[in-house]
Motif scaffolding. Structure first.
Motif, PDB file in Angstrom:
ATOM      1  N   GLU A   1       2.787  11.013   1.645  1.00  0.00           N
ATOM      2  CA  GLU A   1       3.283  11.394   2.963  1.00  0.00           C
ATOM      3  C   GLU A   1       4.322  10.398   3.463  1.00  0.00           C
TER       4      GLU A   1
ATOM      5  N   THR B   1      -2.681  -1.553  -3.527  1.00  0.00           N
ATOM      6  CA  THR B   1      -1.925  -0.590  -2.732  1.00  0.00           C
ATOM      7  C   THR B   1      -0.481  -1.045  -2.553  1.00  0.00           C
TER       8      THR B   1
ATOM      9  N   PRO C   1      -1.080   8.276   3.798  1.00  0.00           N
ATOM     10  CA  PRO C   1      -1.065   8.133   2.336  1.00  0.00           C
ATOM     11  C   PRO C   1       0.341   8.008   1.771  1.00  0.00           C
ATOM     12  N   LEU C   2       0.431   7.442   0.582  1.00  0.00           N
ATOM     13  CA  LEU C   2       1.701   7.140  -0.062  1.00  0.00           C
ATOM     14  C   LEU C   2       2.628   8.352  -0.128  1.00  0.00           C
TER      15      LEU C   2
END
Length: 389
Positions: free
Chosen positions: A191, A221, A188-189
């Motif tokens: 992280e 995204t 995910p972004l």
């Protein structure tokens, strides 16, 4: 001058690394040796080739389609006007005969492997480095003495923590690199941004770190990651989405002011032309990463450079994917903007000559004829083991 023998084999480069899209657990490459009856300083001239990482071995296409065409060609049809050396453009025409336009896919890789070996032969027969030969034939005669290189890594490993990523980046700096690249898009972004911050902390400034999503994102995204990356000012944001989605690339450029990079999965000069026409690429900042081996070889790469010039681009905006000695010669001889490097992965195909260390983020080429594979001991051992040299 004649080709006397051709040998090909499949070699594993499997590892437990992954990017945002693929695992390398079953990755392999094709290696190739083309023998000739030419001799330089008493030694038989042999040309070597292999495909860049990220594309699988091409044994089927090589053995069933392209190598038979080369073997069956009249020897004189492969020679230049002097009759004592091969002509890479004539060889390329023989290889691609009876192939329909378009449909580039894997055949571009198979042809690129052969093309690499042919250029190795041509430069050796002229007793020049490939960089010198290219500069004399296609530029001002003087190759760049040193080429900027960056260390590509930052892959996702099972259980790899941020501390391990930082240690990897420190290792690259210790080897003489000043710029690095890492993967994003596999987590995910939030992280990934923590990983980016950790890498920047090591390399010293964001402009020395590029990030690569390997085509993972949809538009939404891609733009979200662009917004997340924008405050840092990384060196470039690479392959946010599918490499053939030119509309998405254009929208990204309109949304994200910092440099983007793409091109390693474009395999023809027509693809490059379409990217420049429709992808919104900006010649004052964006980076083009076409890989000469994956895209029908240096013969086709020269056509790509002609397309770039016609659209007002400098060759200095090209930094090829691949991270090997062939691309390094091309970068030096044709005055590109630099070259990728893989210091710790894809050995021994990645990396450069044993005698030329990286110093302050740049590297020189060995003073020897051809591509210079003979100055890569571990790579030559692979050739000997698999091709029975």
């Amino acid at each position: 001058m004649k080709i006397t023998d051709i040998r090909e084999a499949r070699v594993s480069i499997a590892s437990d690394i992954a990017n945002a899209y693929i695992s390398f657990s079953k990755m392999d490459v094709s290696v190739l040796a083309i023998y000739t009856d030419a001799k330089i300083d008493g030694r038989q001239v042999v040309g070597y080739g292999f495909n860049s990482n990220g594309r699988y071995a091409q044994s089927g296409l090589l053995r069933e389609r392209f190598l038979p065409r080369l073997r069956e060609a009249d020897a004189a049809a492969l020679l230049d006007e002097s009759g004592v050396n091969l002509d890479p453009f004539k060889v390329w025409s023989v290889l691609i005969a009876n192939e329909k336009p378009g449909g580039h896919g894997e055949r571009s890789v198979a042809v690129g492997i052969i093309d690499m070996a042919i250029w190795d032969i041509v430069a050796k027969v002229e007793n020049k480095s490939l960089a010198k030969l290219l500069a004399e034939r296609f530029d001002d005669g003087k190759p760049d003495a040193r080429v900027p290189v960056y260390a590509a890594g930052g892959y996702y490993y099972p259980g790899k923590q941020i501390s391990a990523l930082q240690e990897e980046m420190r290792d690259y700096l210790g080897q003489g690199y000043i710029c690095t690249k890492m993967k994003i898009g596999g987590v995910p972004l939030a992280e990934d941004l923590a990983r980016v911050e950790a890498a920047i902390e090591v390399v010293g400034e964001a402009g020395r770190l590029a990030v690569d999503a390997n085509g993972r994102f949809d538009l939404r995204t891609a733009l979200a990651f662009a917004d997340g990356l924008a405050p840092y000012g990384v060196r470039w944001y690479e392959e946010a989405g599918d490499p053939l989605d030119y509309a998405m690339q254009q929208q990204l450029g309109e949304h994200y002011a910092a440099p983007t990079a793409t091109g390693e999965n474009l395999f023809s000069h027509q693809d490059v032309r379409n990217l420049l026409r429709y992808g919104g690429m900006r010649p004052d900042r964006d980076i083009l990463q076409m890989d000469p081996v994956l895209s029908y070889g240096l013969v086709e790469y020269l056509r790509m450079l002609e397309v770039l010039r016609a659209h007002g681009w400098s060759s200095r905006q090209c930094i090829p994917h691949g991270g090997h000695q062939f691309a390094l010669n091309i970068a030096a001889g044709l005055k590109l903007g630099g070259n990728e490097s893989y210091p710790r992965v894809f050995a021994p195909f990645g990396g450069f000559a044993d005698s030329t260390p990286v110093e302050e983020g740049t590297i020189a080429l060995p003073d020897m004829p051809g591509i210079g594979f003979e100055d890569k001991r571990e790579l030559m051992q692979v050739f000997k083991e698999h091709l029975s040299l």
